[in-house]
Design a protein around this motif. Structure first.
Motif, short mmCIF file in Angstrom:
data_model
loop_
_atom_site.label_atom_id
_atom_site.label_comp_id
_atom_site.label_asym_id
_atom_site.label_seq_id
_atom_site.Cartn_x
_atom_site.Cartn_y
_atom_site.Cartn_z
N ARG A 1 -5.26 1.02 4.00
CA ARG A 1 -5.99 0.93 5.26
C ARG A 1 -7.48 1.07 4.96
NH1 ARG A 1 -4.22 1.18 10.32
NH2 ARG A 1 -2.16 1.75 9.53
N GLY B 1 0.97 -1.27 7.73
CA GLY B 1 1.87 -0.44 8.51
C GLY B 1 2.71 -1.18 9.53
N GLN C 1 1.64 -2.44 15.58
CA GLN C 1 0.82 -1.36 16.11
C GLN C 1 1.36 -0.93 17.48
OE1 GLN C 1 -2.03 -0.54 13.93
NE2 GLN C 1 -0.67 -1.85 12.74
N GLY D 1 5.77 -3.63 5.88
CA GLY D 1 5.80 -3.30 7.30
C GLY D 1 7.10 -3.73 7.97
N LYS E 1 8.40 -0.71 3.38
CA LYS E 1 7.21 0.02 3.81
C LYS E 1 5.95 -0.76 3.45
CE LYS E 1 5.04 4.56 3.55
NZ LYS E 1 5.12 5.94 2.98
N GLU F 1 -0.59 7.31 1.63
CA GLU F 1 0.76 7.53 2.14
C GLU F 1 0.78 8.35 3.41
OE1 GLU F 1 3.39 6.05 0.81
OE2 GLU F 1 2.04 5.10 -0.63
#
Length: 326
Positions: A207, A145, A148, A291, A288, A223
């Protein structure tokens, strides 16, 4: 139209026509409807069985019953049949409920459950805290992703500090893209100073959190992680996820280390971008996965095209293949 009442298309057509003129015989009905006479006779028998035709006392001719009476009677019969089936269904459901209640304890006692679904992000965060608090040897994490948020990283610090203070080894894998984010880098420095280990790779499959190589937490929907997660404790699935982590970790580069380039001058992120685009992903989908923003992906691709001396994406793909970049 009236199949639910037991009328097929031929019988309905004959009945409708006989309502207009009940004196027509088989031959005339067949001619008017372009049916074969055996078809008409079969339809008449069907209508008689359904009591939509009757023989008058004055002659032997079949006459249609008033549809207000005949069709309403058929509808009432169908309603009665549905009520009977509903009663049968209710009895079956009651018997099934009783059976499940009687044998569920025996069944769950003989088969161990290896998966538990957690609904919503709040339930997942609560479970993460519980698992981290119970860890005795290792906490292994995939964090895809990209960069953070500062709030999220600050919120995790007390838990991270407690886990490492208990002697639990903590290893975390981020995407290479976080190297350009000061907040995530500061957190990684803080974590490594405590004794944690942080590495990066170009892309991550999902994840994931692994506790003591015995418990795994993965998203229900990769997703949309806010939908919830599944906790796995089965030896087989967990062993597979542990092997995946070990393989990715072996290829990860410590976050404090600068980006490496291979003998062709490509970073791992550039190699992965070329691979993703060549597999058919759009710029947005590849971004995506890595990231990266769409703007960054297009800037990287423009730079790669310039280095390849290509004027189009298609030509860039050909030249990349010829140079062994893919």
């Amino acid at each position: 139209m009236l199949e639910l009442l037991g009328l097929d298309a031929e019988a309905e057509a004959v009945y409708r026509l006989m309502l207009v003129n009940h004196h027509w015989g088989v031959a005339e009905l067949a001619r008017r409807l372009s049916f074969r006479e055996p078809t008409v006779r079969a339809a008449l028998e069907r209508l008689a069985d359904l009591r939509l035709l009757h023989r008058s006392r004055a002659d032997a001719d079949l006459r249609p019953v008033d549809p207000k009476v005949g069709l309403r009677d058929l509808l009432s019969k169908q309603e009665s049949e549905l009520q009977r089936k509903k009663r049968d269904f209710d009895r079956c459901e009651a018997a099934l409920t009783s059976l499940l209640g009687e044998y569920s304890d025996l069944y769950t006692g003989s088969v161990q459950r290896y998966a538990e679904q957690l609904i919503g992000i709040d339930a997942v965060q609560e479970r993460i805290q519980e698992l981290a608090a119970s860890a005795t040897t290792e906490c292994l994490t995939f964090n895809p992703g990209g960069a953070q948020s500062e709030a999220s990283l600050n919120a995790s610090k007390p838990l991270d500090r407690d886990v490492i203070a208990r002697g639990v080894r903590m290893r975390t894998v981020y995407l290479d893209s976080v190297r350009n984010d000061a907040v995530t880098n500061d957190y990684a420095v803080w974590l490594t100073e405590l004794g944690g280990e942080v590495g990066t790779v170009p892309s991550l499959p999902l994840r994931m959190l692994l506790i003591d190589r015995e418990i795994a937490l993965v998203p229900v929907d990769p997703e949309n992680t806010r939908k919830g997660a599944v906790q796995l404790t089965g030896p087989g699935p967990v062993a597979g996820l542990v092997a995946l982590f070990d393989r990715v970790w072996a290829a990860a580069v410590p976050l404090g280390t600068g980006p490496e380039r291979d003998e062709r001058g490509l970073t791992r992120q550039e190699q992965e971008l070329l691979r993703l685009l060549s597999s058919g992903l759009t710029d947005a989908a590849a971004g995506k996965q890595l990231g990266l923003s769409l703007r960054t992906v297009r800037r990287m691709m423009a730079d790669l095209m310039e280095r390849l001396e290509a004027r189009s994406r298609f030509e860039a793909g050909l030249r990349a293949g010829q140079r062994g970049w893919l």
